[in-house]
Write a protein that holds these residues in place. Structure first.
Motif, PDB file in Angstrom:
ATOM      1  N   LEU A 131       0.824  -1.215   0.000  1.00 38.32           N
ATOM      2  CA  LEU A 131       0.000   0.000   0.000  1.00 38.32           C
ATOM      3  C   LEU A 131       0.854   1.258   0.000  1.00 38.32           C
ATOM      4  O   LEU A 131       0.311   2.371  -0.020  1.00 38.32           O
ATOM      5  N   ASP A 132       2.172   1.087   0.059  1.00 41.52           N
ATOM      6  CA  ASP A 132       3.092   2.218   0.027  1.00 41.52           C
ATOM      7  C   ASP A 132       2.890   3.160   1.215  1.00 41.52           C
ATOM      8  O   ASP A 132       2.903   4.375   1.075  1.00 41.52           O
ATOM      9  N   LEU A 189       9.292   3.588  -4.888  1.00 41.86           N
ATOM     10  CA  LEU A 189       9.970   4.856  -5.149  1.00 41.86           C
ATOM     11  C   LEU A 189       9.479   5.477  -6.450  1.00 41.86           C
ATOM     12  O   LEU A 189       9.853   6.593  -6.786  1.00 41.86           O
ATOM     13  N   ASP A 190       8.664   4.739  -7.143  1.00 40.21           N
ATOM     14  CA  ASP A 190       8.026   5.224  -8.362  1.00 40.21           C
ATOM     15  C   ASP A 190       7.343   6.573  -8.146  1.00 40.21           C
ATOM     16  O   ASP A 190       7.449   7.460  -8.974  1.00 40.21           O
ATOM     17  N   GLY A 221      14.103  -1.455 -12.471  1.00 41.66           N
ATOM     18  CA  GLY A 221      15.534  -1.389 -12.740  1.00 41.66           C
ATOM     19  C   GLY A 221      16.317  -1.296 -11.449  1.00 41.66           C
ATOM     20  O   GLY A 221      17.347  -1.957 -11.274  1.00 41.66           O
ATOM     21  N   LEU A 222      15.816  -0.488 -10.519  1.00 40.86           N
ATOM     22  CA  LEU A 222      16.460  -0.350  -9.205  1.00 40.86           C
ATOM     23  C   LEU A 222      16.516  -1.686  -8.483  1.00 40.86           C
ATOM     24  O   LEU A 222      17.547  -2.075  -7.937  1.00 40.86           O
ATOM     25  N   ARG A 349      16.488   6.431  -1.742  1.00 41.98           N
ATOM     26  CA  ARG A 349      15.403   7.358  -1.453  1.00 41.98           C
ATOM     27  C   ARG A 349      15.956   8.775  -1.245  1.00 41.98           C
ATOM     28  O   ARG A 349      15.394   9.761  -1.724  1.00 41.98           O
ATOM     29  N   LEU A 350      17.072   8.818  -0.571  1.00 41.86           N
ATOM     30  CA  LEU A 350      17.721  10.095  -0.300  1.00 41.86           C
ATOM     31  C   LEU A 350      18.146  10.756  -1.609  1.00 41.86           C
ATOM     32  O   LEU A 350      17.941  11.947  -1.817  1.00 41.86           O
ATOM     33  N   PHE A 351      18.725   9.967  -2.508  1.00 44.09           N
ATOM     34  CA  PHE A 351      19.249  10.527  -3.750  1.00 44.09           C
ATOM     35  C   PHE A 351      18.144  10.863  -4.741  1.00 44.09           C
ATOM     36  O   PHE A 351      18.279  11.771  -5.547  1.00 44.09           O
TER      37      PHE A 351
END
Lengths: 374, 202
Positions: A131-132, A189-190, A221-222, A349-351
């Motif tokens: 559910l993100d 992260l999409d 890809g990640l 996530r930071l980048f």
């Protein structure tokens, strides 16, 4: 003038799970694994070769496991269904936790706690990832489950070795479920990527570092980059240990893991990642960014296998169990993945975050941001 | 109906118990056998039965206590599905011997799963065996007596719990033992118990 950042080439242009470059990477991986599979089978049928049969058996097992996992992931991602990937990882977690608890002795009083851990927290964590709900799935197990477990055990009125039992269950849940769930969470992260894309599409090209182009890759890809790097690191660690290993890190924990293996594997993984990112950019990182990520992954992967070795060694000395023996040993295969997943997830996530994107260019603020979080 | 429910329930039992079946110095065979095992969980009979190969399973009946397996509709249903041979522990008398009943029921083709400890051990220490196994061996010396060690099932479902925690377990099946001529009851039962205990290390 903004200096090209370590984090991003540019944001993704589509919200899809798979992009052509990732598909190429996946095909390369599948073909390589299939070749390995054949080589392994040929070696198995040639007893006259001078290779230790135990190594061949281990090699074959690993190849089969990874071929299965990659094939399943491809099917899941090919149909653009995030849910299938999340559920797949959920089952792996469940099985690994089951192995972990089997390996570590618990008492009668832990029965109901274990039930809640296996059938409550484990599925719930993956539902939250699906559910993100980032704010909840990053704290549920380390905070709520960590409070629930000792409390539930206390209610059973069995105080013997209380802290030890609590720690065992908490650790198992943290490694097998919480940590591993950060791998499929990469697909989440999409949102971050598409958010950046819309900003870029709105003519905000100035936000991008100089010479950077919007990234048209996908979050799959990640995930594949991560899995492939962990496997490459594991493999290189093994090769370096065999060929150049001299100084064993901790002989009482693992007799085969050496410093040469650790450092050699880390350096080579970095090179592989840089090469991969230059030839086939499946991640939004720059080539040196990808190298940095590979370094993180490799070090964490090695730490993971060392930690699991320590646990297994501790158990094996105390009892010669045959319980987990007959099974494939899921935990054995994913220990490195578990340790690397949360670190890779948070670094990415930071980048990927638009505001931090050029932080490695703006050194001072970047360092401040890296250590203080703002 | 039974053709569907039995394999499905057997598969569920196997998945829940994560059971590995190991044959040590013994091969699966359809000849008449008495599998005798340590007893730590209600699941023992079901999991051991489910783990056996299909053709052997069809010829094998677990022996269990009527007071547990008649308690409630689910247990009663399970008892019929797994073809459990029910013994009333409270009504064991000379003219109503469960041994005679077992011998009658197995005829010349079936095998049995028995738990000679008589009840589940709670402490983890195996109890002394009841004499049933000795009388069975005496009356039917042709039966192969197969020791079975069941490991970790007590953690899957301990006494007094009704929800299973699906940890992994291991079932080890060892080489058959026989009643030697002139062997006394105590010696034979000790030998049988040791045969099960030995499998723990096998």
């Amino acid at each position: 003038m903004p200096i090209p950042g370590l984090g991003l080439v540019g944001p993704s242009a589509n919200g899809k799970l798979l992009d052509p470059r990732t598909i190429i990477l996946v095909l390369i991986v599948l073909v390589t694994l299939t070749i390995f599979l054949f080589v392994g089978q040929i070696l198995k049928r040639r007893p006259e070769s001078h290779i230790d049969p135990a190594i061949i058996r281990n090699f074959n097992k690993r190849v089969t496991t990874w071929l299965t996992i990659c094939a399943l992931l491809v099917v899941a991602l090919f149909f653009q269904i995030k849910v299938v990937t999340v559920v797949l990882f959920g089952f792996v977690s469940f099985w690994a936790l089951r192995e972990f608890i089997t390996m570590t002795p618990t008492r009668r009083g832990d029965h109901r706690t274990l039930f809640w851990v296996l059938f409550g927290f484990t599925p719930l964590q993956y539902v939250l990832v699906g559910l993100d709900l980032y704010a909840i799935y990053t704290i549920m197990i380390p905070v709520y489950a960590s409070l629930f477990i000792p409390a539930r055990i206390a209610f059973t009125s069995d105080h013997k070795r209380f802290l030890e039992r609590t720690a065992k269950i908490q650790f198992g849940l943290l490694i097998c479920v919480y940590s591993l769930s950060h791998a499929p969470a990469l697909l989440n992260l999409d949102d971050l990527v598409t958010f950046n894309t819309s900003a870029a599409q709105a003519g905000d090209q100035a936000m991008l570092p100089d010479g950077a182009v919007p990234w048209d890759g996908s979050t799959a890809g990640l995930l594949f980059f991560f899995i492939v790097m962990v496997q490459v690191s594991d493999m290189l660690h093994f090769v370096w240990d065999r060929l150049f290993g001299k100084y064993v890190i901790a002989p009482s924990v693992n007799t085969t893991k050496t410093w040469e293996g650790l450092i050699g594997a880390a350096c080579c993984t970095v090179l592989v990642a840089m090469l991969l990112q230059s030839l086939l950019p499946v991640t939004p990182f720059t080539w040196y960014g990808a190298g940095f990520m590979a370094l993180l992954i490799s070090v964490m992967a090695s730490s993971g296998s060392m930690t699991m070795s320590a646990i297994k060694r501790d158990r094996r000395v105390k009892d010669h169990g045959t319980l987990v023996m007959g099974h494939a040993g899921v935990l054995d295969r994913i220990d490195s993945l578990c340790f690397a997943a949360p670190i890779f997830f948070h670094a990415t996530r930071l980048f990927l975050d638009g505001e931090n994107r050029i932080m490695f260019g703006a050194t001072k603020e970047a360092v401040a941001m890296f250590f203080t979080g703002g | 109906m039974k053709q569907i429910t039995v394999p499905v329930l057997a598969a569920i039992a196997k998945i829940l118990s994560g059971a590995t079946l190991r044959w040590v110095d013994c091969e699966p065979d359809t000849c008449q056998r008495i599998y005798f095992a340590n007893h730590t969980s209600h699941l023992d009979a079901l999991v051991l039965w489910s783990s056996l190969p299909k053709n052997i399973r069809a010829l094998t009946r677990p022996v269990a206590a009527v007071d547990y397996w008649q308690g409630g509709p689910i247990r009663r249903y399970m008892a019929t599905v797994f073809d459990v041979l029910l013994i009333d522990r409270k009504k064991i008398k000379v003219h109503n011997s469960p041994i005679d009943m077992m011998i009658r029921e197995i005829g010349n083709s079936k095998s049995l799963i028995v738990f000679p400890e008589g009840g589940r051990n709670v402490t983890g220490e195996m109890r002394e065996f009841k004499s049933g196994l000795f009388h069975l061996a005496k009356k039917r010396p042709d039966l192969e007596l197969i020791p079975v060690y069941i490991d970790n099932l007590n953690r899957v479902m301990p006494k007094g719990e009704f929800l299973p925690v699906p940890l992994l377990s291991c079932i080890t099946i060892g080489a058959p033992i026989f009643l030697e001529s002139g062997e006394s009851k105590a010696v034979f039962l000790g030998k049988a118990r040791n045969a099960v205990l030995k499998l723990k290390e096998a």
